[in-house]
Design a protein around this motif. Sequence first.
Motif, PDB file in Angstrom:
ATOM      1  N   MET A   1       3.342   0.885   3.609  1.00  0.00           N
ATOM      2  CA  MET A   1       3.690   2.145   3.507  1.00  0.00           C
ATOM      3  C   MET A   1       2.886   2.894   4.697  1.00  0.00           C
ATOM      4  N   LEU A   2       1.663   2.394   4.934  1.00  0.00           N
ATOM      5  CA  LEU A   2       0.750   3.156   6.113  1.00  0.00           C
ATOM      6  C   LEU A   2       1.678   2.954   7.383  1.00  0.00           C
ATOM      7  N   LEU A   3       2.242   1.618   7.621  1.00  0.00           N
ATOM      8  CA  LEU A   3       3.079   1.639   8.898  1.00  0.00           C
ATOM      9  C   LEU A   3       4.259   2.612   8.804  1.00  0.00           C
ATOM     10  N   LEU A   4       4.963   2.764   7.605  1.00  0.00           N
ATOM     11  CA  LEU A   4       6.104   3.718   7.758  1.00  0.00           C
ATOM     12  C   LEU A   4       5.515   4.873   7.977  1.00  0.00           C
ATOM     13  N   ALA A   5       4.718   5.539   7.187  1.00  0.00           N
ATOM     14  CA  ALA A   5       4.278   6.781   7.346  1.00  0.00           C
ATOM     15  C   ALA A   5       3.701   7.165   8.900  1.00  0.00           C
ATOM     16  N   TRP A   6       3.050   6.058   9.339  1.00  0.00           N
ATOM     17  CA  TRP A   6       2.666   6.226  10.906  1.00  0.00           C
ATOM     18  C   TRP A   6       3.942   6.395  11.729  1.00  0.00           C
ATOM     19  N   GLU A   7       4.817   5.639  11.518  1.00  0.00           N
ATOM     20  CA  GLU A   7       6.103   5.630  12.208  1.00  0.00           C
ATOM     21  C   GLU A   7       6.725   7.075  12.265  1.00  0.00           C
ATOM     22  N   ILE A   8       6.756   7.483  10.901  1.00  0.00           N
ATOM     23  CA  ILE A   8       7.499   8.780  10.838  1.00  0.00           C
ATOM     24  C   ILE A   8       6.796  10.009  11.395  1.00  0.00           C
ATOM     25  N   LYS A   9       5.444   9.990  11.215  1.00  0.00           N
ATOM     26  CA  LYS A   9       4.487  10.854  11.855  1.00  0.00           C
ATOM     27  C   LYS A   9       4.764  10.727  13.467  1.00  0.00           C
ATOM     28  N   ARG A  10       4.862   9.489  14.060  1.00  0.00           N
ATOM     29  CA  ARG A  10       4.818   9.361  15.497  1.00  0.00           C
ATOM     30  C   ARG A  10       6.275   9.998  15.995  1.00  0.00           C
TER      31      ARG A  10
END
Length: 81
Positions: free
Chosen positions: A68-77
């Motif tokens: 979930m953290l990786l997914l949130a980071w990718e969306i923010k990026r």
Amino acid sequence: MKRVFMTLGAATTMYLSTAAVVSAQSWSDYLCSRYGIYCGSTGGSNTTPAPEIDVSSGALALAAVAAMLLLAWEIKRRRSA
């Protein structure tokens, strides 16, 4: 689209790698229930099992949080680019 597949691939790889470690942890439970060996008890006293988070649940929870953290980071990026 390629990055979405790479992110999903990374999350799947993380999940499968933790599942392999967790399955190795449960092997001793199988030997204990099937053959009565490697039970880890000293034979002195009877214990009552308490409900708690075991290794497999903890590892899967950590894998889910990391994904979930990786997914949130990718969306923010992607939104900032």
